[in-house]
Each structure stands twice: as structure tokens, then as C-alpha cells.
Design an enzyme around this catalytic site. Sequence first.
Site, PDB file in Angstrom:
ATOM      1  N   ARG A 232      35.803  37.478  42.080  1.00  0.00           N
ATOM      2  CA  ARG A 232      36.213  36.709  40.878  1.00  0.00           C
ATOM      3  C   ARG A 232      36.924  38.229  40.453  1.00  0.00           C
ATOM      4  NH1 ARG A 232      37.543  33.511  44.361  1.00  0.00           N
ATOM      5  NH2 ARG A 232      37.015  30.829  43.588  1.00  0.00           N
ATOM      6  N   ASP A 256      39.995  42.775  45.833  1.00  0.00           N
ATOM      7  CA  ASP A 256      41.137  41.915  46.497  1.00  0.00           C
ATOM      8  C   ASP A 256      41.247  40.384  45.584  1.00  0.00           C
ATOM      9  OD1 ASP A 256      41.917  40.118  48.596  1.00  0.00           O
ATOM     10  OD2 ASP A 256      40.123  38.676  48.049  1.00  0.00           O
ATOM     11  N   GLU A 261      46.288  36.455  38.964  1.00  0.00           N
ATOM     12  CA  GLU A 261      46.664  36.845  39.905  1.00  0.00           C
ATOM     13  C   GLU A 261      48.280  35.659  40.057  1.00  0.00           C
ATOM     14  OE1 GLU A 261      43.723  35.109  42.481  1.00  0.00           O
ATOM     15  OE2 GLU A 261      42.837  36.841  42.324  1.00  0.00           O
ATOM     16  N   HIS A 280      44.242  38.161  47.660  1.00  0.00           N
ATOM     17  CA  HIS A 280      42.881  37.228  47.393  1.00  0.00           C
ATOM     18  C   HIS A 280      42.955  36.668  48.690  1.00  0.00           C
ATOM     19  CE1 HIS A 280      40.749  34.684  44.681  1.00  0.00           C
ATOM     20  NE2 HIS A 280      39.961  34.543  45.225  1.00  0.00           N
TER      21      HIS A 280
END
Length: 327
Positions: A232, A256, A261, A280
Site C-alpha cells: 500500500r 505500484d 491514487e 495499482h
Amino acid sequence: MRERLVVLYRGNRPPATARIESLADTVYATEEELPYLLPGADVLLAWVTITPALREAWPDDPQKAPRWVHASSAGVDSFLFPALVDDPHVVLTNARGVYEQPTAEYVLALILALAKDFPGTWEHQRRREWRPRPSDGITGRTVLVWGTGPIGRAIARLLRAVGMPVCGAGREARTDDPDFGTVHGARTLRRALTEADYVVLAAPLTEDTRGMVDASVLAAMKPGARLINVGRGGLVDEEALVDHLAAGRLAGAALDVFAQEPLPAQSPLWNMPGVMISPHTAGETTSEREALIEVFFDNFARHLEGRPLRNVVDKRRGYVVDDTRPA
């Protein structure tokens, strides 16, 4: 009397809706509709999982809250708000079993891409430049996987298979772990950081892990090491990471997940040399949706039959506790 099921979705509904509707009185709710449709539900299937909508829509009256919430994800940080966590009558489950191997494959691909500088090769191709150059190997390069749950274990097994020595970092130190061998606790973590060529983050986001990779941790990492985050975004102090990358202490990073986000366009991470960014998608595959709904169907059958549910999250810890393998 049939169960009342609310399905939280955004954009596309889950597959097999006819099958879902055959099992329960089903209502589909967008994030905006959830406050009006959630009260009185028996079960919530959260097809959208990274959202504050559930916290905001959770009924004030515990009698109107669902008894079971299923998250179609491995991470459940969006679900760990006090009203849900503190209610002993609410069971939270997740999609454990779906993302482990895809994420492990993604991490291996990232390590290879960083070691072989594929981004540089693709940039030279775009410019039509013929620029032969050496690259790093990965055999014998050491990896510290921070997070010893199912995803971290799948990563460890795959990286060991290609000749990379792997150790773990978790809540409890041990030396006989079947996947990691050595798992470092707080006392030996700094030493492990100084020895690792790659640090892979696969921990859940909880109050204990938020911001765990701060400036002091980054400073302790081996000069020239690389950081990979498939856990995360909140695990990492991104400002400190930018500073360490800009100073050249780290050779690069593959990220990622991010604190915000989508990653804002103004973030300096977008253009930093040696940094790979993906949206992600580490655990996503073309068959992901079908696999996710099958996990739910298996648990829904158990729910209707009164059998124990699988993938029950320890709401205090923020992840599924496997009694056979300490996390």
C-alpha cells in the site's frame, strides 16, 4: 426469509449477476447510493474496496449494520474504521488466494526490468538509438520481503526459485520459516536493510505499518539498493523516498501503489530516473474478476449453511491470521 445482499460497485458490476441474485435479495449500490441502501442489509459485497464510502455510509444503529462484509481485495485498510472494527457481530472477509501468485510474478518482472534497465532500452528504441550497455544480474542478489503474509510468501518462493536469497521482515523474528528462512523483527531489521539489494513491501496498511518506510529506514538501506512496493502507498514516506532517489543513495524504485491514487501529475516520481510506476495493477489478471466472484460464492454458500467462513480478517491486525504460519 431470504438474505438481503448489497453489492457496492463502481462502473461495472461483478460477473455472474444472475447467480448472485439467485442466492439473495440483491441490491446494487454506487458509492453515492450506499448510505440509503446499506442499512438493514445482511451482507455487503464490496466490489469497490479503495473508497471512503463504506465508512461514511455505515449505519449509526448497529442493529442495521450488515453481519458480514466481504472485500473483493487482499487489502482491507478502507474497512478498518472503528464502527466496523469494534462491532463483534460484524465479520470481515477478503479475497485471499486470488492475488498471491500474480503479484509474485509481477514482482519478479519488476526486478528483472530494473536490473536489465528495460525502461532505458524502451526509451532508446523510441528514439531509434542503438546503445549497447551492460546490465545487472539477479542471481545471488539478496531480497528482503517486508510482509510475511500470503502475498509475501508467494513472492519469496518465486524469487528463491530463480536463485535470489530471500529473507523476511515481520512481527515476530524467527529462523526456521518455511518460505523465508530468517524473518527479521525490529531488533535485526536495520542489519537486514543494509544487506538487501532489493526491499519488497508486501505488508498490509494498518496503524502499525503506516509510514513504516520513513527517512531513517531509507537511510539504512544498502547504497544502490532498489525499493519495490506492491503493498500500500501509505507504507512509504514518499517525500523522503524522492529525496533519497534524487540524492542517488538508491538505484531506483518500482512503485505500484501510492499514498494518493491516481498519482498526481505533479508528483516528481513520474520523471525520476530509475523509477517505474504502475497504476495499482500488480495483482490484476485477465481472469481476476471471475476468481474474485468465486471466492465470494464459496463463502456465501458457507454463510447460508451456517459453516465457518474462509478468509476471516482479524480486524485488529488488518489481515487474515493463518494459525499454521505466523505473520
